[in-house]
Design an enzyme around this catalytic site. Sequence first.
Site, PDB file in Angstrom:
ATOM      1  N   HIS A 119       0.892  -1.070   0.169  1.00 26.28           N
ATOM      2  CA  HIS A 119      -0.109   0.100  -0.063  1.00 26.28           C
ATOM      3  C   HIS A 119       0.887   1.095  -0.009  1.00 26.28           C
ATOM      4  CE1 HIS A 119      -3.142   2.805   1.054  1.00 26.28           C
ATOM      5  NE2 HIS A 119      -4.052   2.082   0.695  1.00 26.28           N
ATOM      6  N   ASP A 148      -8.160  -4.768  -0.288  1.00 24.62           N
ATOM      7  CA  ASP A 148      -8.500  -5.180  -1.618  1.00 24.62           C
ATOM      8  C   ASP A 148      -8.156  -6.516  -1.853  1.00 24.62           C
ATOM      9  OD1 ASP A 148      -8.932  -2.481  -2.479  1.00 24.62           O
ATOM     10  OD2 ASP A 148      -6.969  -2.297  -2.651  1.00 24.62           O
TER      11      ASP A 148
END
Length: 437
Positions: A313, A371
Amino acid sequence: MTPTDNKATLSFSNGSPSIDMPIYKGTVGPDVIDIRKLYGQTGMFTYDPGFMSTAACNSSITYIDGDKGELLYRGYPIEQLAVNCDFLETCYLLLKGELPNQAQKKEFEFGIMHHTMVNEQMSSFYHGFRRDSHPMAVLVGVVGALSAFYHDSLDINNPEHREISAMRLIAKMPTLVAMAYKYSIGQPFVYPKNDLSYSANFVRMMFSNPCEEYVVNDVLVRALDRILILHADHEQNASTSTVRLSGSSGANPFACIAAGIACLWGPAHGGANEAALNMLLDIQKDGGVEKIGEFVAKVKDKNSSVKLMGFGHRVYKNYDPRAKLMRETCHEVLDALGLHDDPLFKIAMALEKIALEDEYFVSRKLYPNVDFYSGIVQSALGIPTSLFTAIFALARTVGWIAQWNEMISDPEQKIGRPRQLFVGATTRDVVPLAKRA
C-alpha cells in the site's frame, strides 16, 4: 493553527539570503513546514510529484499511521468502529465529529431513509446507456446529473444546503448503484423500502425481483455494512483530493462527488479489488493452489509481466488494519453460505502465507491490503466484478462529503492551483506554413 517555536531555515549555496519558515504541529503525525510564502520570498516552487511530502490541507477527519498499520476515524480505531457500529453511525461520526446517541442515531437514520428515492426521470438517464456500460461510467453521469434536480440546495456557503445535499447523496447512492446493476442485467428497478436498514435496503434493491418475496440474509447484510465502514474514508487519497480540488472552485457537491467517482474508477485506486480478484481467478485457471509457487516465481522475475495485486500500500508499511477485518468477514460470509472449500479463498490463504513468510515480500513490506479480501467477499455476496468499484464509491461518498464540507468551512482554503517545473520549449517564432521544412 499556531506555529511552534521551532522554525525551518532554507539556505542556498549560491549566497542568496536564507529564509525562515514556520513549522506547525498536528495532534498526531509529522509536523509540517509552511511554505506558502516561499515563492514570494524566493521566486521558487517546491517539486513534489505525487504529493508524497506535501500537506495540501489541515483536517480533523481521518488519520493514518502507515508504519503502525493504524486507521482512525475522528480518533476512533477502525477495528472498534467495524465491530461496534453500523455504517450510518460511522457516517454520522465522519460528518459531525462524534458518534451519535440513540436519539441522534434515530433522527439521522430517519433523515437518510426518507431521501432514498430518486426522481422518476432519473430512470431515463439509465436507458440512454448501453446495457454493457461500466457501472462507474453510469454513476459519473447520474450523480453529476443530481444537481439538475435539486436547485434548492446548491448554495455551498449555506450550511443547511450543505447538510441536505449530504443527506441526499448518502441516501441516494445505494439506489443509483442498484439501478445501474439492475439495468445491466435487464431487470426492473427496485424501489427502496424505508423500514429496512441502509445495507439491507441496498441488498434488497440489488437482488430482489417482483416475482417473489426477497428474504434478507443478516450475515450478508453485516458483511456489506463492514465493507462500507472500512471504505468510508481514507485521508487525502487521490479521489478525496479530487473532490477537494473540485470543491475549491465552488462547484456544487453533486459535481464534486461525480469527480471523485471518476478518479476512483482508476485501476490503481478503486479498481484494485477487482484486479486482485482477477489475479486469484487467473491462478485458479492455471491450476489453483498447486501452482502458487510458479505464480510467485513469476512475480519475483523482473522480466515477467505478472504482478502481485492486493498486496502492499502507498501509505501502510505494515499490515493494513482493514485487511484483518475483511479477512474475518470473509470467513463469516463463506461459512454462512456453506462455501468453506471456496477455491479462491484457499488460493488467497496460500498466497498470503507465502507473502508473510517469504523474504522477498517481507523485505518489501508487501502485506495484504483490504483489496485482497474484499473482492472475495463481494463475489461471495453475489456482486459482479464490474460493480466492485461502484460499491467502493457508495461507501466513500460519506468520506468525500465530510472532506468537502470541511474544506468549504476552512477560512484558509483557496482554489487549488498546483505549480509545475516547466521543461518545454522556450519562446520561439512561428514560421509561416509555406516556409516550414
